[in-house]
Write a protein that holds these residues in place. Structure first.
Motif, short mmCIF file in Angstrom:
data_model
loop_
_atom_site.label_atom_id
_atom_site.label_comp_id
_atom_site.label_asym_id
_atom_site.label_seq_id
_atom_site.Cartn_x
_atom_site.Cartn_y
_atom_site.Cartn_z
N LEU A 47 0.83 -1.20 0.00
CA LEU A 47 0.00 0.00 0.00
C LEU A 47 0.86 1.26 0.00
N ASN A 48 1.92 1.25 0.82
CA ASN A 48 2.82 2.40 0.86
C ASN A 48 3.53 2.59 -0.47
N ASN A 49 3.95 1.49 -1.09
CA ASN A 49 4.66 1.60 -2.36
C ASN A 49 3.75 2.08 -3.48
N ILE A 50 2.48 1.67 -3.43
CA ILE A 50 1.52 2.18 -4.41
C ILE A 50 1.39 3.69 -4.24
N GLY A 51 1.30 4.13 -2.98
CA GLY A 51 1.21 5.56 -2.72
C GLY A 51 2.43 6.30 -3.24
N ALA A 52 3.62 5.70 -3.06
CA ALA A 52 4.85 6.33 -3.56
C ALA A 52 4.84 6.42 -5.08
N THR A 53 4.35 5.37 -5.73
CA THR A 53 4.30 5.36 -7.19
C THR A 53 3.36 6.43 -7.72
N ILE A 54 2.19 6.52 -7.10
CA ILE A 54 1.22 7.52 -7.53
C ILE A 54 1.73 8.93 -7.25
N PHE A 55 2.34 9.12 -6.07
CA PHE A 55 2.86 10.44 -5.74
C PHE A 55 3.98 10.83 -6.71
N GLY A 56 4.84 9.87 -7.06
CA GLY A 56 5.91 10.16 -8.00
C GLY A 56 5.39 10.56 -9.36
N ALA A 57 4.35 9.85 -9.83
CA ALA A 57 3.76 10.18 -11.12
C ALA A 57 3.11 11.57 -11.07
N GLN A 58 2.46 11.87 -9.96
CA GLN A 58 1.84 13.19 -9.82
C GLN A 58 2.89 14.29 -9.81
N THR A 59 4.03 14.02 -9.16
CA THR A 59 5.12 14.99 -9.13
C THR A 59 5.66 15.24 -10.53
N ALA A 60 5.89 14.17 -11.30
CA ALA A 60 6.40 14.33 -12.67
C ALA A 60 5.44 15.15 -13.52
N GLN A 61 4.15 14.85 -13.37
CA GLN A 61 3.15 15.58 -14.16
C GLN A 61 3.14 17.06 -13.79
N ALA A 62 3.21 17.35 -12.48
CA ALA A 62 3.17 18.74 -12.03
C ALA A 62 4.40 19.51 -12.50
N LEU A 63 5.58 18.90 -12.39
CA LEU A 63 6.81 19.58 -12.80
C LEU A 63 6.86 19.79 -14.31
N ALA A 64 6.38 18.81 -15.07
CA ALA A 64 6.36 18.98 -16.53
C ALA A 64 5.42 20.11 -16.92
N GLY A 65 4.28 20.19 -16.26
CA GLY A 65 3.37 21.30 -16.54
C GLY A 65 3.96 22.63 -16.14
N LEU A 66 4.67 22.65 -15.02
CA LEU A 66 5.30 23.87 -14.56
C LEU A 66 6.39 24.33 -15.53
N ALA A 67 7.11 23.37 -16.12
CA ALA A 67 8.17 23.72 -17.07
C ALA A 67 7.62 24.47 -18.27
N ASP A 68 6.35 24.27 -18.57
CA ASP A 68 5.72 24.98 -19.69
C ASP A 68 5.34 26.41 -19.33
N GLU A 69 5.41 26.77 -18.05
CA GLU A 69 4.88 28.06 -17.62
C GLU A 69 5.89 28.97 -16.95
N VAL A 70 7.04 28.45 -16.53
CA VAL A 70 7.99 29.30 -15.81
C VAL A 70 8.72 30.23 -16.77
N TYR A 71 9.05 31.40 -16.27
CA TYR A 71 9.79 32.39 -17.05
C TYR A 71 11.19 32.63 -16.48
N THR A 72 11.38 32.34 -15.18
CA THR A 72 12.66 32.62 -14.53
C THR A 72 12.97 31.50 -13.55
N SER A 73 14.18 31.53 -13.00
CA SER A 73 14.58 30.50 -12.03
C SER A 73 13.97 30.73 -10.66
N THR A 74 13.33 31.87 -10.45
CA THR A 74 12.71 32.17 -9.15
C THR A 74 11.21 32.39 -9.31
N ASP A 75 10.63 31.81 -10.34
CA ASP A 75 9.25 32.13 -10.71
C ASP A 75 8.24 31.84 -9.62
N ILE A 76 8.52 30.88 -8.74
CA ILE A 76 7.55 30.53 -7.71
C ILE A 76 7.78 31.30 -6.42
#
Length: 469
Positions: free
Chosen positions: A200-229
């Motif tokens: 159960l914990n490993n499934i949670g880690a897998t899902i969280f990792g996939a969610q992280t990759a998706q969020a960072l890839a989407g963020l890469a499409d929107e950032v303008y600077t290295s301090t954008d957040i």
């Protein structure tokens, strides 16, 4: 505040900057064949595209009732299958960060991510030099002297991933390790045995990792600077991501050269702020970790929610997921950490917005750029999306407006030197309540001053022998 001393039209830094850009070919208005071809090959048009592009139909994803990119599901299912079959599931604990980074790279590569052209690299450096000149009259924080770089999306990921991991890892650990098992009688014995082996914990880690990759890839499409957040993601480095400025130029009808310069000022201001207040980033990471310590995912609560849903209805499943069915419940201490983190990020954004406004008064399109940045925060920009998706924090955009007004009013009453002096320590900054209540911060400071004066007076009386025995 000191006035900008570079107003001589014969030696106007802004005009010299724009002239150099035109000489280097960074002129979206040019109509010759070479510029037309360059525009056709420019990656700017893909800047704001979602990761759900290419051969993926977003409507299909919605109909599945799943919040993840379908291209990642096969890998997730393969990992889960290995867990259930005992093929290494117990050996892998927590999020596989190398895999997360590789997944993010794959998602970024599905879009357009060319190298930054040499002319844009030169233009970014020139913009940074002029930005420093303008900021010298808007803040007491000195120049950082870090060479400015120009990044594409993958370069941004490589430079910032370590910081993302530092910030997200405490959350990921708590999410995956604190998942509460359903009551023994609620699941078949065979399933209970599998879950007790840590699957159960490993499934949670897998899902969280996939969610992280998706969020960072989407963020890469929107950032303008290295301090954008709001804080540096690559400490010791500073960068602009100029490949997306032409698309932004079309959207807000501001010349790309001005956008480059405006964002260079914001970047330089943020780097100056964090270089002179090293406690700031430490506090942000500490607050995220403090929030993470209280995370507890209650599987029984999720099971109760599922019992009222029609699992065959994609609409109901999607609504439940978007409504926070999987979100942990906040504790009182988490609420305090969230409030402090929201306030810090709002104070940072408010200060940077005000300083940038003052430093870019010579820039015709600065008002439109400021409006765009404000709208971006209100509608949910990169910072809001990442904190909401990965950390579970819903930022309150109204605090940004309140923070900017606080900095403006404080400067009008005390000067910009005193304004910047408030960053000396966390205790000298206003709280969320003080941002929302005009005069509250001044009242607290005045009260503390009276207490200090009383203490000094009593101490002096003691030293002078003024107390009766």
């Amino acid at each position: 505040m000191a006035e900008n001393s570079n107003n001589n039209p014969q030696n106007d830094p802004l005009e010299e900057f724009l002239k150099k850009l035109r000489e280097q070919g960074f002129d979206p208005a040019a109509e010759n064949a070479a510029d037309a071809q360059a525009a056709a090959n420019n990656p700017f048009s893909g800047m704001f595209s979602l990761p759900l592009d290419g051969n993926i139909d977003p409507e299909e994803l919605k109909n599945m009732g799943l919040p993840f990119d379908p291209s990642m599901l096969q890998g997730m299912f393969s990992q889960m299958q290995a867990m259930f079959s005992g093929q290494g599931g117990a050996a892998e604990k927590g999020v596989n960060w190398s895999q997360v980074k590789e997944q993010t790279r794959q998602l970024i590569s599905r879009g357009s991510d060319p190298s930054v052209p040499t002319n844009l690299e030169y233009a970014a450096v020139d913009a940074a030099n002029l930005a420093d000149l303008w900021l010298d009259t808007a803040t007491v924080f000195e120049r950082h002297n870090i060479p400015l770089e120009a990044w594409g999306k993958t370069e941004w990921l490589d430079a910032s991933f370590s910081s993302w991991r530092t910030m997200i890892e405490p959350v990921a650990a708590e999410v995956t390790e604190s998942m509460v098992m359903p009551m023994p009688g609620d699941v078949p014995p065979e399933m209970a045995q599998i879950l007790n082996n840590g699957v159960l914990n490993n499934i949670g880690a897998t899902i969280f990792g996939a969610q992280t990759a998706q969020a960072l890839a989407g963020l890469a499409d929107e950032v303008y600077t290295s301090t954008d957040i709001g804080f540096p993601l690559a400490p010791g480095r500073t960068a602009l991501l100029p490949n997306g400025y032409a698309q932004l130029s079309e959207e807000i009808e501001v010349p790309a050269q001005e956008i480059l310069l405006y964002l260079a000022v914001r970047e330089a201001a943020l780097v100056r702020l964090h270089r002179h207040t090293p406690w700031l980033l430490e506090d942000i990471n500490a607050l995220v970790a403090r929030y993470a310590r209280g995370i507890r995912v209650d599987m029984n609560r999720i099971q109760d929610s599922m019992s009222t849903l029609d699992v065959h209805s994609p609409e109901e499943m999607q609504e439940a997921l978007e409504g926070g069915m999987l979100n942990p419940q906040r504790t009182e201490d988490q609420e305090l950490a969230v409030a402090r983190l929201e306030t810090l990020l709002a104070l940072i954004e408010g200060w940077v917005s005000l300083v940038t406004e003052q430093a870019t008064r010579n820039l015709p399109g600065s008002a439109k750029m400021a409006e765009m940045m404000t709208r971006r925060r209100i509608e949910g920009g990169p910072a809001e999306q990442v904190f909401a998706n990965l950390v579970g924090l819903e930022m309150r955009p109204r605090l940004v407006r309140e923070a900017q007004e606080f900095w403006r009013n404080f400067e009008e009453n005390h000067g910009y030197e005193a304004r910047d002096g408030l960053w000396a320590a966390p205790e000298t900054l206003p709280t969320a309540d003080e941002l929302e209540t005009p005069g509250a911060y001044a009242a607290r400071v005045a009260s503390q001053q009276v207490s200090d004066d009383d203490f000094d007076s009593e101490l002096q009386k003691l030293l002078d022998g003024g107390f009766e025995s």
